[in-house]
Design a protein around this motif. Structure first.
Motif, PDB file in Angstrom:
ATOM      1  N   SER A 178       0.926  -1.381  -0.031  1.00 23.28           N
ATOM      2  CA  SER A 178       0.088   0.097   0.024  1.00 23.28           C
ATOM      3  C   SER A 178       0.990   1.300   0.134  1.00 23.28           C
ATOM      4  O   SER A 178       1.892   1.072   0.313  1.00 23.28           O
ATOM      5  CB  SER A 178      -0.889   0.030   1.477  1.00 23.28           C
ATOM      6  N   ASP A 179       0.163   2.580  -0.274  1.00 26.98           N
ATOM      7  CA  ASP A 179       1.107   3.623  -0.398  1.00 26.98           C
ATOM      8  C   ASP A 179       1.633   3.943   0.906  1.00 26.98           C
ATOM      9  O   ASP A 179       2.912   4.473   0.978  1.00 26.98           O
ATOM     10  CB  ASP A 179       0.181   4.853  -0.810  1.00 26.98           C
ATOM     11  N   THR A 180       0.950   3.839   2.099  1.00 31.44           N
ATOM     12  CA  THR A 180       1.454   3.996   3.358  1.00 31.44           C
ATOM     13  C   THR A 180       2.688   3.152   3.644  1.00 31.44           C
ATOM     14  O   THR A 180       3.725   3.426   4.143  1.00 31.44           O
ATOM     15  CB  THR A 180       0.327   3.697   4.536  1.00 31.44           C
TER      16      THR A 180
END
Length: 479
Positions: A423-425
């Protein structure tokens, strides 16, 4: 060596002693000069990562100017919290606060190429991380067991390694110039080399304030050199001065506020590391200036001030603050323990932060000149980490911990595509390099047993010594 003309030896060791004002003000400004470049550089790097234009005619120039202004203003505010105290907040010691390099590996991915749009999540993380940092003050003394020199040395080394690329890019012409014919030109490199040579000459062949302010003076000489060769013009300096206000107050939530999981986790973990660094700085000040150990109240108060100062800075668009180690050495050198001397320096910083014209002049420093100073500063961060690692008992257990943490952390930083499916996080956290390395080192250090077999804990001296290609002979263990 202490100056007896300022006070008696007993007075100089007293944090509550106030030297004569004519002595206190220059001593306070000396503290500011020692930290000034390091304090504003993170703001310039974050602005560059966000893609802000550096010219005075750029539409992003006011934003860049504001970040520099807030770095000075809230370094002064946080320093006042340390010296004057506010209830339990502050150590009541001559601790100089400034913008921390340690958070840059977290901040750069958060804002990379996003312009102003990336700042809301950044400052949301600064605020939450600052609050968490303050909370750590309630139990900071009990956390030191989890951060031996193996972990702290690795973290500091990783911070420096994560940033050295920035110094080279700046010296070659800056990120916007990558791919252009002038990027990496001899002209660009000459400005950086002038700064490095002057800095080295002053650091090793002078003493006192000339040595302490070596980077600052090196940048000034590089600035003059840039003017002489036409890299910078007086018209550009005049334009920057004219386009900067004479006075401006900070604006709360100027860039909005956004609470990103990646930013919050990153800033909270780095707050944990920064808190331990502050404990070391407080101990260094009391030992170097007063010849005693720091009290629990002083350590807790200093950590509270770290966190509160950072949280307040985040509200107004300032970056995280921490205690500055170079000023610890300055106190040991001068022998002046007075917190009121540092208060004078803090007031000077606040005045500079309220006058954007100061930031306007700073911003006219060519990126290549700044690159020379940054190469020195970030290289010193790496050297400081290696120095901390010299205290490690290098048995096989510790070597394995260090090897795995460094390999994963540095490897993910060098090859971010390896985690493209996260994920981007998670990608922001993993590709910082610093966070995975720190977590791996802390966890492995806590769970791997100390009492391994004699073979596995045998201390290594030089590892394996080579005798010809493909031939290795075991080195004898160090006594």
């Amino acid at each position: 060596m202490s100056d007896t003309s300022i006070g008696t030896p007993e007075q100089l060791r007293d944090p509550n002693y106030t030297p004569p004002l004519m002595k206190a003000i220059p001593l306070g400004i000396q503290h500011v000069l020692a930290m000034f470049v390091s304090n504003v550089t993170p703001a310039i790097i974050v602005a560059g990562a966000a893609g802000f234009g550096f010219g005075s005619n750029s539409p992003d120039f006011p934003e860049l100017l504001y970040l520099i202004q807030m770095s000075m203003l809230f370094a002064g505010v946080a320093t006042l919290l340390q010296t004057l105290t506010l209830g339990p907040i502050g150590a009541g010691l001559p601790i100089v606060q400034g913008t921390s390099f340690a958070f840059l590996p977290i901040m750069i991915p958060l804002v990379a190429g996003k312009g102003v749009d990336g700042l809301a999540a950044l400052f949301g993380g600064v605020i939450v991380g600052g609050i968490f940092h303050a909370i750590i003050g309630t139990f900071v003394g009990k956390l030191r067991f989890a951060l031996p020199p193996l972990v702290t040395g690795l973290v500091v080394t990783m911070i420096g390694l994560a940033l050295v690329k920035v110094g080279i890019q700046y010296a070659a012409g800056g990120v916007p110039a990558i791919g252009t014919p002038e990027y990496g030109s001899l002209l660009n490199w000459s400005a950086a080399i002038v700064v490095i040579l002057v800095t080295l000459g002053l650091k090793f062949f002078t003493r006192g304030m000339l040595s302490i302010s070596a980077v600052l003076i090196g940048l000034i000489v590089g600035y003059i050199y840039a003017l002489a060769i036409g890299m910078l013009t007086f018209e550009a300096i005049a334009g920057s001065w004219q386009n900067s206000a004479a006075f401006a107050l900070p604006q709360p939530f100027k860039y909005g506020i956004e609470f990103s999981i990646a930013a919050i986790l990153g800033f909270c973990l780095m707050a944990f590391i920064s808190a331990i660094e502050t404990v070391g700085d407080v101990s260094g000040i009391t030992k170097g200036g007063a010849g005693r150990e720091a009290t629990e109240k002083e350590i807790a108060g200093a950590t509270y001030a770290d966190g509160v100062g950072s949280a307040v800075a985040g509200i107004f668009g300032g970056l995280p603050n921490t205690s500055f180690s170079q000023n610890v050495g300055l106190i040991a050198m001068t022998g002046v323990m007075s917190r009121h001397v540092v208060t004078c320096g803090a007031i000077f910083l606040i005045i500079c932060g309220l006058v954007p014209k100061v930031g306007g002049v700073i911003r006219t420093v060519p990126i290549e000149v700044l690159g020379g100073g940054v190469i020195v500063m970030f290289g010193m961060v790496v050297a400081a980490g290696i120095s901390m690692l010299s205290d490690v008992h290098w048995n096989r257990r510790n070597m394995v911990i260090f090897a795995i943490a460094l390999s994963v952390g540095l490897g993910l930083q060098l090859e971010p595509g390896a985690v493209q499916h996260l994920s981007d996080t998670a990608k922001v956290l993993m590709t910082s390099g610093l966070l995975p390395a720190a977590v791996i080192a802390i966890v492995l250090n806590l769970i791997l047993p100390e009492d391994l077999s004699a073979e596995s804990t045998e201390e290594v001296s030089g590892g394996w010594s080579g005798h010809g290609e493909g031939s290795f002979e075991r080195s004898p263990p160090r006594k």
